[in-house]
Each structure stands twice: as structure tokens, then as C-alpha cells.
Design a protein around this motif. Structure first.
Motif, PDB file in Angstrom:
ATOM      1  N   PRO A   1       0.835  -1.202   0.000  1.00 51.72           N
ATOM      2  CA  PRO A   1       0.000   0.000   0.000  1.00 51.72           C
ATOM      3  C   PRO A   1       0.864   1.244   0.000  1.00 51.72           C
ATOM      4  CG  PRO A   1      -0.835  -1.612   1.551  1.00 51.72           C
ATOM      5  CD  PRO A   1       0.479  -2.122   1.064  1.00 51.72           C
ATOM      6  N   SER A   2       0.667   2.118  -0.959  1.00 51.90           N
ATOM      7  CA  SER A   2       1.546   3.269  -1.132  1.00 51.90           C
ATOM      8  C   SER A   2       0.740   4.545  -1.120  1.00 51.90           C
ATOM      9  CB  SER A   2       2.305   3.144  -2.450  1.00 51.90           C
ATOM     10  OG  SER A   2       3.055   4.294  -2.700  1.00 51.90           O
TER      11      SER A   2
ATOM     12  N   ILE B   1     -14.454  -2.787  -2.830  1.00 53.79           N
ATOM     13  CA  ILE B   1     -13.225  -3.587  -2.847  1.00 53.79           C
ATOM     14  C   ILE B   1     -13.535  -5.061  -3.111  1.00 53.79           C
ATOM     15  CG2 ILE B   1     -11.372  -4.481  -1.386  1.00 53.79           C
ATOM     16  CD1 ILE B   1     -10.784  -1.728  -2.478  1.00 53.79           C
ATOM     17  N   GLU B   2     -14.584  -5.566  -2.511  1.00 53.20           N
ATOM     18  CA  GLU B   2     -14.961  -6.961  -2.749  1.00 53.20           C
ATOM     19  C   GLU B   2     -15.307  -7.192  -4.215  1.00 53.20           C
ATOM     20  OE1 GLU B   2     -14.770  -9.657  -0.786  1.00 53.20           O
ATOM     21  OE2 GLU B   2     -13.709  -8.247   0.536  1.00 53.20           O
ATOM     22  N   GLN B   3     -15.974  -6.227  -4.850  1.00 51.88           N
ATOM     23  CA  GLN B   3     -16.297  -6.364  -6.271  1.00 51.88           C
ATOM     24  C   GLN B   3     -15.035  -6.283  -7.117  1.00 51.88           C
ATOM     25  OE1 GLN B   3     -19.469  -7.054  -7.577  1.00 51.88           O
ATOM     26  NE2 GLN B   3     -18.159  -7.496  -9.342  1.00 51.88           N
TER      27      GLN B   3
ATOM     28  N   ILE C   1      -7.651  -1.705   4.785  1.00 50.16           N
ATOM     29  CA  ILE C   1      -8.181  -2.837   4.019  1.00 50.16           C
ATOM     30  C   ILE C   1      -7.066  -3.502   3.225  1.00 50.16           C
ATOM     31  CG2 ILE C   1      -9.751  -3.496   2.153  1.00 50.16           C
ATOM     32  CD1 ILE C   1     -11.576  -1.184   3.033  1.00 50.16           C
ATOM     33  N   PHE C   2      -6.214  -2.707   2.588  1.00 47.29           N
ATOM     34  CA  PHE C   2      -5.112  -3.248   1.795  1.00 47.29           C
ATOM     35  C   PHE C   2      -4.145  -4.029   2.679  1.00 47.29           C
ATOM     36  CE2 PHE C   2      -6.581  -1.104  -1.798  1.00 47.29           C
ATOM     37  CZ  PHE C   2      -5.732  -1.266  -2.882  1.00 47.29           C
ATOM     38  N   ARG C   3      -3.870  -3.479   3.856  1.00 47.12           N
ATOM     39  CA  ARG C   3      -2.864  -4.072   4.724  1.00 47.12           C
ATOM     40  C   ARG C   3      -3.269  -5.471   5.197  1.00 47.12           C
ATOM     41  NH1 ARG C   3      -2.072   0.280   8.029  1.00 47.12           N
ATOM     42  NH2 ARG C   3      -3.712  -0.473   9.416  1.00 47.12           N
TER      43      ARG C   3
ATOM     44  N   TYR D   1      -4.509 -10.401  -1.415  1.00 45.79           N
ATOM     45  CA  TYR D   1      -4.746 -10.083  -2.826  1.00 45.79           C
ATOM     46  C   TYR D   1      -4.432  -8.612  -3.097  1.00 45.79           C
ATOM     47  CZ  TYR D   1      -7.286  -9.406  -7.228  1.00 45.79           C
ATOM     48  OH  TYR D   1      -7.623  -9.088  -8.515  1.00 45.79           O
ATOM     49  N   LEU D   2      -4.887  -7.753  -2.212  1.00 54.59           N
ATOM     50  CA  LEU D   2      -4.711  -6.320  -2.422  1.00 54.59           C
ATOM     51  C   LEU D   2      -3.261  -5.889  -2.235  1.00 54.59           C
ATOM     52  CD1 LEU D   2      -7.897  -5.069  -0.552  1.00 54.59           C
ATOM     53  CD2 LEU D   2      -7.585  -5.300  -3.022  1.00 54.59           C
TER      54      LEU D   2
END
Length: 373
Positions: free
Chosen positions: A67-68, A211-213, A246-248, A252-253
Motif C-alpha cells: 500500500p503506497s 473492494i470486494e467487487q 483494508i489493503f494491509r 490479494y490487495l
């Protein structure tokens, strides 16, 4: 005539003004690729930073695999540890990097709003439960949700009256969905077959739902675009903080390439579009040269600006300058006013182009006023 250039939420509006003079040079961002770690509740970041002028046409392109976000200055220790704030810059994403077999997505972030009168109270709860909206001292953070419940219940009746007067709900979702569709069409016309998603902070479709989509669609490259022209901790910052968490936590993300456009108030297209709207509206007056242009912006807490380095006030004032500069090129020299709103008052300062100095933006409000109403 009145123009609202800001996108601060209308439910919480605190003054962010102070009496120091802010140099209004085009901001330079520190562009960091950061791997965020979490230990004992403290963010630790290792970053490689490069100064990038927003005047440059080249782009940073896609971030690394972690995540950036971009950090301009640290947040005061008394505020929440938002060490990866995106601040004042915007980027051009090279179209060439999008073409190929990659699945490209664009995530539009917005506030959200109740769609029915029954949604008003739970929407308000979500809003006030956000620690970027109501900041409590560390010892009292356990009261965040009880306080949000109390405020949302107390405010709901009056808020319902307001929403009832405009048809029973907020039009924000319909407007944002329409923007997403137009953006999708535009990208496809540019040979960029991207999917566009909408993620709201406080109501459906929530960011988590978007995000789920995105994951179900197998997106491999993602552009994150908050729909707030100017950056603030309480708007874009809150949405990006949520996205970061969420990314952390998602494998997948974490591996997804992504880029963030934190603010875009100084983009040529936006400035000209605002100038076009003002010019068109002035034509409806019998004596357009006598009209004062009224810019309305919501405020943020003074501590956000002075202690946390929130760029919202500076970006708002620069935005107004750029719009008036564009109008001046069109021989429109009207006087204008920029006003910051609070719930109980409006702090304002009027400027006119001939006397306006970009390096000496006028004072809005009183430095000694904390602006919490």
C-alpha cells in the motif's frame, strides 16, 4: 452568485482558519513507496522518497506491491497516527502502462449519503463514529461509538427535515454513479478498457463493498480517485486511511499495483470548467460586472491545519485564486468572497483580483477561535 468549490462534508463544518500568511506556491509532493508495518499500534514505514513537481508532465506510474500513499509531514502525536496521508499533488497516469492484458480498475471515493429518511440516523452514526470526524483523546476513545450514537439520534430529526425537503434522501449516489459511467465511457474511448467502481465512506455502496467487487473482477491495476478536489484529513484522508487498512489486511490487495490521485483542484480542466460555470451564470445578470462571486467552503478544525498539517485551507485558497486568474484572462474582473462555514457562523474575507496577492492569502477568521461550534 455563489459557487461551492470544496467537497468537505456538510454535516461537520468547523473553521480551519488562522492568521498566518501561507505562501501559495504550487505544492510539491514527496512521493514515497512505503511498506507499512504495524506493531503495538504504531505504524512504522520504510520509504524511498523523491521530490516530484506537479508541474511536470511525467508520472510516477504505478506504486510498488505494498500500500503506497504519500506523506508530506508527520501528524501531531495528539491526533490519530495517520502517517501515510496523501497530501497536495495530483498525477497523470500514463495510458501506455494501462494497455495490455492487465485488468484495470478505477475506484472513486466519496462521502455517501442516506437514500431514504430511515437511513438518516444510521448514516449519521457512521459519520460521527469516524475518528477523523470527531477526535477524542486516547483515554476516551472507547466513547467514540456511544458518542456517535447520542449525536446521531439527537440530530436525526432535524436532518430528516432537510432531506425531506429535497425529496427524501441524498442524490449523491446517483450523481456519483453517473460520474463513474461517464468516466468509464471516456476511458474506453481512449482505448483503456477500465472498470469504474464507487466506494462511499459512510453509506452504501461502502468502500468495503467496492473492494470486494474489485477482487471478484480480478482487477490487477487500480487507480484510486477521491472525488474531493482539495485534500483534507476528514475527507480524502479518512477514505484513504480506511483503504490503507483494508489493503494491509488482504493478501490479494497487497500484491495489486495501484496509484492514488490525492487532489486535483489545480488541474486545468477543473479550473476551466469552474470558470465556464461562473461565466455562464454571470451572463444571466443585467449588470454582470457588479456581481460579487461568493465561494463557499466548509471548514476543518484549526488543529488539523496548524498541528496536523492539513493542506485543505491552503489548497482551497489556491483553487479560488486559480479560478479567478482564469476569469481575469477572460476579462472578467468581478470582486469575490471566500467564506468558510461553521454550524453557527460564517468566517469570510472578500478579495478582488486587482488587489489579490497570491503569496499573501487573506486571513479567514480569528486565530484564537478554535471554530468548534
Amino acid at each position: 452568485m455563489m459557487m461551492n468549490c470544496g467537497a468537505m462534508n456538510a454535516t461537520t463544518s468547523w473553521s480551519a482558519s488562522h492568521s498566518s500568511k501561507i505562501p501559495m506556491l504550487l505544492p510539491r509532493a514527496i512521493c514515497s513507496t512505503q511498506r507499512m508495518c504495524c506493531g503495538s499500534g504504531v505504524h512504522v514505514d520504510a520509504s524511498v522518497s523523491t521530490n516530484v513537481s506537479i508541474k511536470a508532465k511525467d508520472s510516477m506510474g504505478w506504486s510498488g506491491t505494498s500500500p503506497s500513499l504519500y506523506s508530506k509531514q508527520p501528524i501531531n502525536k495528539f491526533l490519530l497516527p495517520l502517517r501515510a496521508l496523501v497530501t497536495s499533488t495530483s498525477q497523470d497516469v500514463p495510458i501506455a502502462s494501462l494497455i495490455g492484458r492487465e485488468k484495470v480498475g478505477v475506484l472513486l471515493l466519496n462521502l455517501g449519503g442516506p437514500e431514504t429518511l430511515e437511513d438518516v440516523q444510521p448514516f449519521l452514526f457512521n459519520l460521527f463514529a469516524d475518528p477523523d470526524i470527531i477526535r477524542l483523546p486516547r483515554l476516551f476513545r472507547f466513547l467514540q461509538k456511544p458518542l456517535a450514537q447520542f449525536i446521531s439520534v439527537a440530530r436525526a430529526p432535524k436532518s430528516k427535515e432537510g432531506y425531506a425537503s429535497i425529496g427524501g434522501g441524498s442524490p449523491l449516489r446517483h450523481i456519483t454513479d453517473a460520474q463513474a459511467e461517464e468516466l468509464r465511457k471516456c476511458l474506453w474511448e481512449k482505448q483503456v478498457p477500465a472498470k469504474v467502481y464507487v466506494g462511499m465512506r459512510y453509506w452504501h455502496p461502502f468502500t468495503e463493498e467496492a473492494i470486494e467487487q474489485i477482487k471478484r473482477d480480478g482487477i490487477t491495476k487500480l487507480v484510486v480517485l477521491p472525488l474531493y478536489p482539495q485534500f483534507s484529513i476528514s475527507t480524502s484522508g479518512s477514505s484513504l486511511r480506511l483503504l490503507e487498512s483494508i489493503f494491509r489486511e488482504d493478501e490479494y490487495l497487497v500484491s495489486m499495483q495501484h496509484t492514488v490521485i490525492p487532489s486535483w483542484y489545480q488541474r486545468e480542466g477543473y479550473i476551466k470548467a469552474m470558470a465556464n460555470l461562473i461565466g455562464k451564470e454571470l451572463e444571466t445578470f443585467d449588470h454582470p460586472e457588479q456581481v460579487v462571486i461568493f465561494f463557499s467552503a466548509h471548514g476543518v478544525p484549526l488543529a488539523y491545519v496548524e498541528e496536523a498539517g492539513d493542506p485543505y485551507k491552503a489548497e482551497m485558497e489556491e483553487c479560488i485564486y486559480l479560478i479567478m486568474e482564469e476569469l481575469e484572462k477572460r476579462k472578467i474582473m468581478n470582486a469575490y468572497t471566500l467564506a468558510y462555514q461553521t454550524q453557527g457562523a460564517v468566517r469570510e474575507k472578500a478579495y478582488s483580483i486587482p488587489a489579490f496577492n497570491k503569496d499573501m492569502v487573506g486571513t479567514i477568521g480569528n486565530k484564537n477561535e478554535k471554530g468548534v461550534k
